[in-house]
Design a protein around this motif. Structure first.
Motif, PDB file in Angstrom:
ATOM      1  N   VAL A  74      33.751 -60.119  84.693  1.00 21.11           N
ATOM      2  CA  VAL A  74      34.113 -58.699  84.597  1.00 21.11           C
ATOM      3  C   VAL A  74      32.869 -57.868  84.281  1.00 21.11           C
ATOM      4  O   VAL A  74      32.649 -56.807  84.884  1.00 21.11           O
ATOM      5  N   LEU A  75      32.038 -58.348  83.365  1.00 19.84           N
ATOM      6  CA  LEU A  75      30.818 -57.616  83.003  1.00 19.84           C
ATOM      7  C   LEU A  75      29.868 -57.515  84.199  1.00 19.84           C
ATOM      8  O   LEU A  75      29.251 -56.465  84.409  1.00 19.84           O
ATOM      9  N   ASP A  76      29.766 -58.596  85.002  1.00 17.87           N
ATOM     10  CA  ASP A  76      28.937 -58.552  86.209  1.00 17.87           C
ATOM     11  C   ASP A  76      29.500 -57.562  87.229  1.00 17.87           C
ATOM     12  O   ASP A  76      28.753 -56.821  87.873  1.00 17.87           O
ATOM     13  N   SER A  77      30.815 -57.557  87.359  1.00 12.49           N
ATOM     14  CA  SER A  77      31.469 -56.623  88.272  1.00 12.49           C
ATOM     15  C   SER A  77      31.202 -55.180  87.844  1.00 12.49           C
ATOM     16  O   SER A  77      30.911 -54.323  88.679  1.00 12.49           O
ATOM     17  N   LEU A  78      31.290 -54.921  86.553  1.00 14.81           N
ATOM     18  CA  LEU A  78      31.019 -53.578  86.040  1.00 14.81           C
ATOM     19  C   LEU A  78      29.554 -53.199  86.249  1.00 14.81           C
ATOM     20  O   LEU A  78      29.233 -52.045  86.557  1.00 14.81           O
ATOM     21  N   LYS A  79      28.681 -54.181  86.094  1.00 12.73           N
ATOM     22  CA  LYS A  79      27.246 -53.943  86.278  1.00 12.73           C
ATOM     23  C   LYS A  79      26.972 -53.471  87.706  1.00 12.73           C
ATOM     24  O   LYS A  79      26.160 -52.567  87.928  1.00 12.73           O
ATOM     25  N   SER A  80      27.674 -54.072  88.685  1.00 16.85           N
ATOM     26  CA  SER A  80      27.495 -53.668  90.080  1.00 16.85           C
ATOM     27  C   SER A  80      27.999 -52.239  90.317  1.00 16.85           C
ATOM     28  O   SER A  80      27.624 -51.602  91.287  1.00 16.85           O
ATOM     29  N   GLU A  81      28.854 -51.744  89.409  1.00 15.63           N
ATOM     30  CA  GLU A  81      29.360 -50.371  89.503  1.00 15.63           C
ATOM     31  C   GLU A  81      28.548 -49.404  88.636  1.00 15.63           C
ATOM     32  O   GLU A  81      28.925 -48.244  88.467  1.00 15.63           O
ATOM     33  N   GLY A  82      27.464 -49.906  88.029  1.00 18.26           N
ATOM     34  CA  GLY A  82      26.607 -49.043  87.237  1.00 18.26           C
ATOM     35  C   GLY A  82      26.984 -48.937  85.769  1.00 18.26           C
ATOM     36  O   GLY A  82      26.486 -48.072  85.051  1.00 18.26           O
ATOM     37  N   VAL A  83      27.877 -49.819  85.298  1.00 15.94           N
ATOM     38  CA  VAL A  83      28.285 -49.819  83.889  1.00 15.94           C
ATOM     39  C   VAL A  83      27.634 -51.033  83.230  1.00 15.94           C
ATOM     40  O   VAL A  83      27.957 -52.171  83.555  1.00 15.94           O
ATOM     41  N   TYR A  84      26.708 -50.763  82.317  1.00 18.20           N
ATOM     42  CA  TYR A  84      25.938 -51.846  81.691  1.00 18.20           C
ATOM     43  C   TYR A  84      26.477 -52.154  80.294  1.00 18.20           C
ATOM     44  O   TYR A  84      26.098 -51.505  79.322  1.00 18.20           O
ATOM     45  N   ILE A  85      27.350 -53.126  80.243  1.00 16.36           N
ATOM     46  CA  ILE A  85      27.927 -53.600  78.980  1.00 16.36           C
ATOM     47  C   ILE A  85      27.650 -55.090  78.898  1.00 16.36           C
ATOM     48  O   ILE A  85      27.856 -55.824  79.869  1.00 16.36           O
ATOM     49  N   THR A  86      27.175 -55.519  77.747  1.00 17.48           N
ATOM     50  CA  THR A  86      26.829 -56.930  77.572  1.00 17.48           C
ATOM     51  C   THR A  86      27.831 -57.603  76.634  1.00 17.48           C
ATOM     52  O   THR A  86      28.632 -56.938  75.976  1.00 17.48           O
ATOM     53  N   LEU A  87      27.726 -58.906  76.565  1.00 16.94           N
ATOM     54  CA  LEU A  87      28.526 -59.674  75.623  1.00 16.94           C
ATOM     55  C   LEU A  87      28.200 -59.244  74.196  1.00 16.94           C
ATOM     56  O   LEU A  87      29.091 -59.165  73.351  1.00 16.94           O
ATOM     57  N   ASP A  88      26.936 -58.927  73.955  1.00  5.87           N
ATOM     58  CA  ASP A  88      26.539 -58.451  72.631  1.00  5.87           C
ATOM     59  C   ASP A  88      27.207 -57.114  72.289  1.00  5.87           C
ATOM     60  O   ASP A  88      27.539 -56.868  71.128  1.00  5.87           O
ATOM     61  N   ASP A  89      27.415 -56.254  73.296  1.00  7.28           N
ATOM     62  CA  ASP A  89      28.131 -54.995  73.056  1.00  7.28           C
ATOM     63  C   ASP A  89      29.575 -55.268  72.639  1.00  7.28           C
ATOM     64  O   ASP A  89      30.117 -54.591  71.761  1.00  7.28           O
ATOM     65  N   LEU A  90      30.193 -56.262  73.274  1.00  5.61           N
ATOM     66  CA  LEU A  90      31.569 -56.621  72.908  1.00  5.61           C
ATOM     67  C   LEU A  90      31.628 -57.162  71.477  1.00  5.61           C
ATOM     68  O   LEU A  90      32.515 -56.801  70.703  1.00  5.61           O
ATOM     69  N   ILE A  91      30.670 -58.009  71.144  1.00 10.90           N
ATOM     70  CA  ILE A  91      30.623 -58.579  69.800  1.00 10.90           C
ATOM     71  C   ILE A  91      30.405 -57.476  68.766  1.00 10.90           C
ATOM     72  O   ILE A  91      31.047 -57.458  67.712  1.00 10.90           O
ATOM     73  N   LYS A  92      29.543 -56.527  69.095  1.00 14.40           N
ATOM     74  CA  LYS A  92      29.293 -55.395  68.195  1.00 14.40           C
ATOM     75  C   LYS A  92      30.569 -54.563  68.002  1.00 14.40           C
ATOM     76  O   LYS A  92      30.882 -54.140  66.891  1.00 14.40           O
ATOM     77  N   ALA A  93      31.304 -54.350  69.088  1.00 15.20           N
ATOM     78  CA  ALA A  93      32.554 -53.582  69.001  1.00 15.20           C
ATOM     79  C   ALA A  93      33.577 -54.300  68.112  1.00 15.20           C
ATOM     80  O   ALA A  93      34.287 -53.660  67.335  1.00 15.20           O
ATOM     81  N   ILE A  94      33.630 -55.614  68.219  1.00 18.55           N
ATOM     82  CA  ILE A  94      34.535 -56.393  67.368  1.00 18.55           C
ATOM     83  C   ILE A  94      34.114 -56.239  65.913  1.00 18.55           C
ATOM     84  O   ILE A  94      34.953 -56.018  65.026  1.00 18.55           O
ATOM     85  N   ASP A  95      32.812 -56.350  65.674  1.00 16.50           N
ATOM     86  CA  ASP A  95      32.276 -56.186  64.313  1.00 16.50           C
ATOM     87  C   ASP A  95      32.619 -54.832  63.724  1.00 16.50           C
ATOM     88  O   ASP A  95      32.960 -54.724  62.551  1.00 16.50           O
ATOM     89  N   GLU A  96      32.490 -53.797  64.541  1.00 18.85           N
ATOM     90  CA  GLU A  96      32.662 -52.435  64.044  1.00 18.85           C
ATOM     91  C   GLU A  96      34.112 -51.964  64.023  1.00 18.85           C
ATOM     92  O   GLU A  96      34.389 -50.878  63.508  1.00 18.85           O
TER      93      GLU A  96
END
Length: 193
Positions: A74-96
């Protein structure tokens, strides 16, 4: 004679307090160990379906792994659409994610007559702050991937097992983060081999 009885009682109370103190210390240490290590142990047991804790049913382990394995795609698919979200961003969102927001969201979901995933996502977005993850394309992907049957199953589990609060929310967050980290290590090891 009176003095001896008084000293005996005082010594007995002193022993009781010492035993209670030691018991409290062990309870505290057990809580700390559980708080720190349980999410990691659970995550490893889930990621390694055939190993680890056999308390978690294989069907649930498999289901969680399937869903988490989709995350990089899903993250790769979003990247091809110009949305740059990483696994680390997801982990940060869980943390916060704030416990109060999670509790409020669960309460609102529990009292709403849930009809469709759009309604569920709207309720979640109204009650929680996801920062960078509140992206239109990511939300559209969530709408495509989410199944109402999964939402209803989760709400049923909450009704049957009690609401997750003070203890279970942090442990759940840590377990989810640990699963993502385990998968990240596995993905990176595959890429580097």
């Amino acid at each position: 004679m009176r003095n001896t009885a008084f000293i005996f009682k005082r010594n007995r109370l002193s022993k009781i307090f010492k035993i209670a103190g030691v018991a409290f210390l062990f309870l505290l240490l057990g809580g700390i160990v559980t708080w720190h290590y349980l999410p990691t142990i659970m995550a490893k047991a889930i990621v390694n379906e055939c190993e680890g804790l056999h308390v978690i049913p294989k069907k649930i382990k498999h289901s969680i792994n399937q869903r988490v394995d989709e995350v990089p795609k899903v993250l790769d698919s979003l990247k091809s659409e110009g949305v740059y979200i990483t696994l680390d961003d997801l982990i940060k969102a869980i943390d916060e994610a704030k416990q109060e927001e999670i509790i409020k969201t669960i309460d609102v979901l529990e009292h709403a007559k849930l009809q469709n995933t759009d309604q569920v996502i709207r309720i979640v977005l109204e009650n929680m702050d996801f920062g960078k993850l509140e992206n239109e394309k990511l939300i559209a992907t969530a709408k495509r991937k989410m199944k109402m049957s999964d939402v209803k199953r989760a709400m049923k589990m909450i009704r049957e097992n009690g609401k997750p609060y003070l203890l279970t929310i942090p442990i759940g967050k840590e377990t989810l983060k640990s699963i993502l980290l385990e998968k990240k290590r596995k993905i990176e090891a595959e890429l580097n081999s």
